[in-house]
Design a protein around this motif. Structure first.
Motif, PDB file in Angstrom:
ATOM      1  N   SER A 381      19.931  86.980 -44.771  1.00 43.46           N
ATOM      2  CA  SER A 381      19.593  87.821 -43.654  1.00 43.46           C
ATOM      3  C   SER A 381      20.532  88.281 -43.029  1.00 43.46           C
ATOM      4  N   LYS A 389      16.592  92.100 -37.363  1.00 42.48           N
ATOM      5  CA  LYS A 389      16.878  91.192 -38.582  1.00 42.48           C
ATOM      6  C   LYS A 389      16.110  91.753 -39.723  1.00 42.48           C
ATOM      7  N   TYR A 390      17.195  91.605 -40.850  1.00 39.42           N
ATOM      8  CA  TYR A 390      16.462  91.988 -42.221  1.00 39.42           C
ATOM      9  C   TYR A 390      16.783  90.900 -43.142  1.00 39.42           C
ATOM     10  N   HIS A 391      15.925  90.699 -44.331  1.00 39.64           N
ATOM     11  CA  HIS A 391      16.136  89.863 -45.500  1.00 39.64           C
ATOM     12  C   HIS A 391      16.259  90.493 -46.585  1.00 39.64           C
TER      13      HIS A 391
END
Length: 475
Positions: A381, A389-391
């Motif tokens: 992440s 927030k990114y994954h």
């Protein structure tokens, strides 16, 4: 520069919005907003010496039978002065200017005015209109992917002339090689200067421009992200692939024709250079749509680095092996030729399959099989510039479990094979493997610094799972 393919480590990104993805790209990738002293010193060095390096290599072949040492000895001992070497260098000619102008104009016509038809009958080939990645400003550019078609048309006409029409000699490139060098430099500097002026006064998209305030850095690395003229003429895609890479195989064919003219035969080493580098060029154009996702297109701005590099550095220094073999024809023999061929083919297989595994993993979000098994990966992440927030998923299976940049390893194996075709009498043909080793090692370090800044502790988990960069067990 101009023509070597590069991508980020394998990952599948779940984007929440185009705007957020734009901000993420702007934060994590692309050229700098500010210039440190080391970057500035490096850029000044390249601007001053890269053109001289190209001239020195080509001059050494023309005047010293490809020896890189003899010119220094002549100058140090006083046997010759710089003016003697310069005065012996062929100058720009009207013939060379006409050849080069027609060549570039022809490639522009093939690029802009002839839509791709190869994708209609070649299974698995992706051509025609394709979308690129989202730019930092949130723009999704469309591209006419027709490089393979341009390559085919160009080479069909080349062979038709060589065997039937005889409008010009197949040795025309070699015979005008140094005068053409001046033409390539003129175009390289002209397009780089035009791109900088365009970035200041009439950019294609002002929000995709970056200014550091340092003239030399902006000139070298570029201001505009995707400078265009009209709807379809994209500077980056055109100059990265055409005219330099289309010309790569024609240049080698001209070298082979010159060897035939001088010695009455084409050596097995020259055939290998044409075959191995031809495979690389064809692979580039077959995967041109994939190239839209690479760093050259996705993250680099268009400046002298790409403009001059693709016009001069790529066609002149990437073809040194063929040039050397005109002056020093090498017969490898069956056993050596097979060994070099196998090294080149294995390198190409690793390069292509490594990238294929990455793309398959990305397209399927990991729901695929790598070497017959479900791929393993590390969940990561990261935070974008606005706090979103990114994954991501970083694959640790297949070749990506052996080393973090194993595609570069295959590329280096192929590069070494090109050089080995020339034997061991001179160091000039080995410039390519030295240059590629420095370039790709630097890319490894540069990319991993960015990835560590992006993923933090998750990147440490990834490097613990895949501890080697290029060579398993060694580096």
């Amino acid at each position: 520069m101009a023509g070597h393919q590069e991508k980020k480590p394998s990952e599948e990104r779940n984007r929440k919005s185009t705007q957020n993805d734009t901000r993420t790209s702007q934060v994590q990738w692309g050229r700098a907003w500010e210039v440190d002293w080391f970057s500035l010193a490096s850029i000044l060095f390249l601007l001053m010496f890269a053109p001289l390096i190209v001239y020195y290599f080509i001059m050494s072949c023309d005047q010293y039978q490809c020896s890189l040492i003899d010119p220094f000895i002549d100058l140090l001992t006083g046997n010759k002065h710089l003016s003697d070497i310069w005065n012996k260098t062929p100058t720009l000619t009207y013939r060379a200017a006409g050849i080069y102008t027609l060549w570039v104009a022809f490639q522009v016509v093939l690029y802009v005015f002839i839509p791709d038809f190869c994708h209609k009958f070649l299974p698995g080939y992706v051509g025609g209109v394709q979308e690129g990645a989202v730019t930092p400003a949130g723009v999704v550019n469309k591209y006419e992917i027709n490089g393979l078609q341009a390559w085919i048309i160009t080479h069909v006409l080349w062979f038709a002339n060589a065997y039937y029409f005889h409008c010009f000699s197949p040795t025309i490139i070699f015979d005008n090689w140094i005068p053409l060098l001046w033409c390539a430099n003129i175009l390289g500097y002209a397009v780089s200067t035009f791109a900088m002026i365009k970035g200041y006064f009439f950019p294609t998209n002002a929000e995709d421009c970056k200014f550091t305030g340092n003239f030399f850095y902006d000139y070298m690395m570029g201001i505009e992200f995707n400078p265009r003229i009209g709807k379809w003429f994209d500077f980056k895609l055109f100059f990265n692939g055409r005219p330099g890479i289309v010309a790569w195989t024609l240049i080698n064919l001209s070298y082979a024709a010159k060897q035939q003219e001088l010695y009455g035969q084409v050596t097995d080493s020259m055939i290998l250079v044409n075959v191995l580098q031809g495979i690389y060029v064809l692979d580039f154009f077959w995967n041109e749509a994939w190239y839209l996702k690479t760093i050259d297109i996705c993250h680099d701005h268009f400046g002298w680095y790409l403009g001059w590099g693709d016009c001069v550095w790529l066609p002149y220094l990437y073809t040194l092996q063929g040039l050397y073999l005109v002056y020093h024809p090498v017969q490898l023999g069956t056993a050596n030729a097979i060994g070099v061929l196998m090294l080149g083919l294995i390198g190409y297989y690793i390069f292509r399959m490594t990238n294929h595994q990455k793309d398959l993993f990305r397209r399927t979000n990991g729901n695929c099989k790598i070497w017959g098994k479900k791929p393993e990966y590390i969940e990561c992440s990261y935070m974008s510039g606005d706090g979103t927030k990114y994954h991501s998923k970083l694959m640790t299976s297949g070749f990506w479990g052996w080393a973090r940049h194993f595609n570069y390893t295959g590329d280096l194996m192929g590069s070494l094979a090109y050089c080995l075709t020339c034997g061991f009498d001179h160091i000039l043909p080995y410039f390519y493997i030295v240059y590629m080793t420095i370039l790709l090692t630097h890319r490894c370090i540069r990319d991993e610094h960015r990835c560590f800044s992006k993923y933090g502790k998750d990147w440490k988990r990834y490097t613990a799972a895949v501890p080697y960069r290029l060579i398993p067990g060694i580096f």
